[in-house]
Design an enzyme around this catalytic site. Sequence first.
Site, PDB file in Angstrom:
ATOM      1  N   CYS A 265     -11.023  -3.530  -3.461  1.00  0.00           N
ATOM      2  CA  CYS A 265     -10.026  -4.289  -3.992  1.00  0.00           C
ATOM      3  C   CYS A 265     -10.554  -5.551  -4.330  1.00  0.00           C
ATOM      4  O   CYS A 265     -10.069  -6.099  -5.378  1.00  0.00           O
ATOM      5  CB  CYS A 265      -8.901  -4.544  -2.648  1.00  0.00           C
ATOM      6  SG  CYS A 265      -7.691  -3.099  -2.863  1.00  0.00           S
TER       7      CYS A 265
ATOM      8  N   GLU B 112      -3.052  -4.648  -2.956  1.00  0.00           N
ATOM      9  CA  GLU B 112      -3.577  -5.482  -4.010  1.00  0.00           C
ATOM     10  C   GLU B 112      -3.764  -4.846  -5.494  1.00  0.00           C
ATOM     11  O   GLU B 112      -3.021  -5.553  -6.319  1.00  0.00           O
ATOM     12  CB  GLU B 112      -5.061  -6.158  -3.746  1.00  0.00           C
ATOM     13  CG  GLU B 112      -4.977  -6.915  -2.562  1.00  0.00           C
ATOM     14  CD  GLU B 112      -5.286  -5.983  -1.093  1.00  0.00           C
ATOM     15  OE1 GLU B 112      -5.668  -6.465  -0.304  1.00  0.00           O
ATOM     16  OE2 GLU B 112      -5.198  -4.774  -1.082  1.00  0.00           O
TER      17      GLU B 112
ATOM     18  N   ASN C 142       1.025  -1.049   0.064  1.00  0.00           N
ATOM     19  CA  ASN C 142       0.076   0.004  -0.018  1.00  0.00           C
ATOM     20  C   ASN C 142       0.862   1.170   0.104  1.00  0.00           C
ATOM     21  O   ASN C 142       1.971   1.264   0.536  1.00  0.00           O
ATOM     22  CB  ASN C 142      -0.846   0.114   1.124  1.00  0.00           C
ATOM     23  CG  ASN C 142      -0.161  -0.056   2.360  1.00  0.00           C
ATOM     24  OD1 ASN C 142       0.614  -0.958   2.635  1.00  0.00           O
ATOM     25  ND2 ASN C 142      -0.899   0.536   3.540  1.00  0.00           N
ATOM     26  N   ILE C 143       0.252   2.066  -0.668  1.00  0.00           N
ATOM     27  CA  ILE C 143       1.027   3.665  -0.839  1.00  0.00           C
ATOM     28  C   ILE C 143       0.218   4.595  -0.732  1.00  0.00           C
ATOM     29  O   ILE C 143      -0.824   4.794  -1.383  1.00  0.00           O
ATOM     30  CB  ILE C 143       1.701   3.680  -2.269  1.00  0.00           C
ATOM     31  CG1 ILE C 143       2.385   2.485  -2.623  1.00  0.00           C
ATOM     32  CG2 ILE C 143       2.498   4.860  -2.503  1.00  0.00           C
ATOM     33  CD1 ILE C 143       2.950   2.125  -4.164  1.00  0.00           C
ATOM     34  N   GLU C 144       0.258   5.340   0.549  1.00  0.00           N
ATOM     35  CA  GLU C 144      -0.660   6.439   0.815  1.00  0.00           C
ATOM     36  C   GLU C 144      -0.015   7.994   0.272  1.00  0.00           C
ATOM     37  O   GLU C 144       1.023   7.831   0.016  1.00  0.00           O
ATOM     38  CB  GLU C 144      -0.834   6.309   2.428  1.00  0.00           C
ATOM     39  CG  GLU C 144      -1.310   5.170   2.873  1.00  0.00           C
ATOM     40  CD  GLU C 144      -1.432   4.970   4.555  1.00  0.00           C
ATOM     41  OE1 GLU C 144      -2.053   4.069   4.789  1.00  0.00           O
ATOM     42  OE2 GLU C 144      -0.957   5.869   5.079  1.00  0.00           O
TER      43      GLU C 144
END
Length: 130
Positions: A88, A54, A41-43
């Site tokens: 997702c 995902e 995950n990349i916030e």
Amino acid sequence: MSKDLFEAARDAMKYAHAPYSKFPVGAAIRADDGKVYAGANIENLSFPQGWCAEPTAIGCMIMGGGRKIVEMAVIAEKLALCPPCGGCRQKIAEFAGPETRIYLCDDGGVQKTLTMDELLPFAFKTESLG
């Protein structure tokens, strides 16, 4: 066979950029081309905008030449057996079949296996939108 996916998802989780949620997640896909594709995950500052692990893995798969998810593993640092979120699930369904195996992991490895149909029983079907 799922052990390598668990390890790839766990390794990908180390690259998560989760300064706002503090909830690192990793995912790994075995695609129809036999390759393993991983993502984290990349916030960003406009949280909750960003990428879950995902779809990051799906993007890597598509860019790497894979077209279909054969099986997938998901792991979260702070929640054992963390399933993909609702959005997702639909993204995965776009590239998976109803029997595609989704592995939910904890620190020890794969602990639960679901089919895509069990994870999202009433997914929108691509062919129905024509």
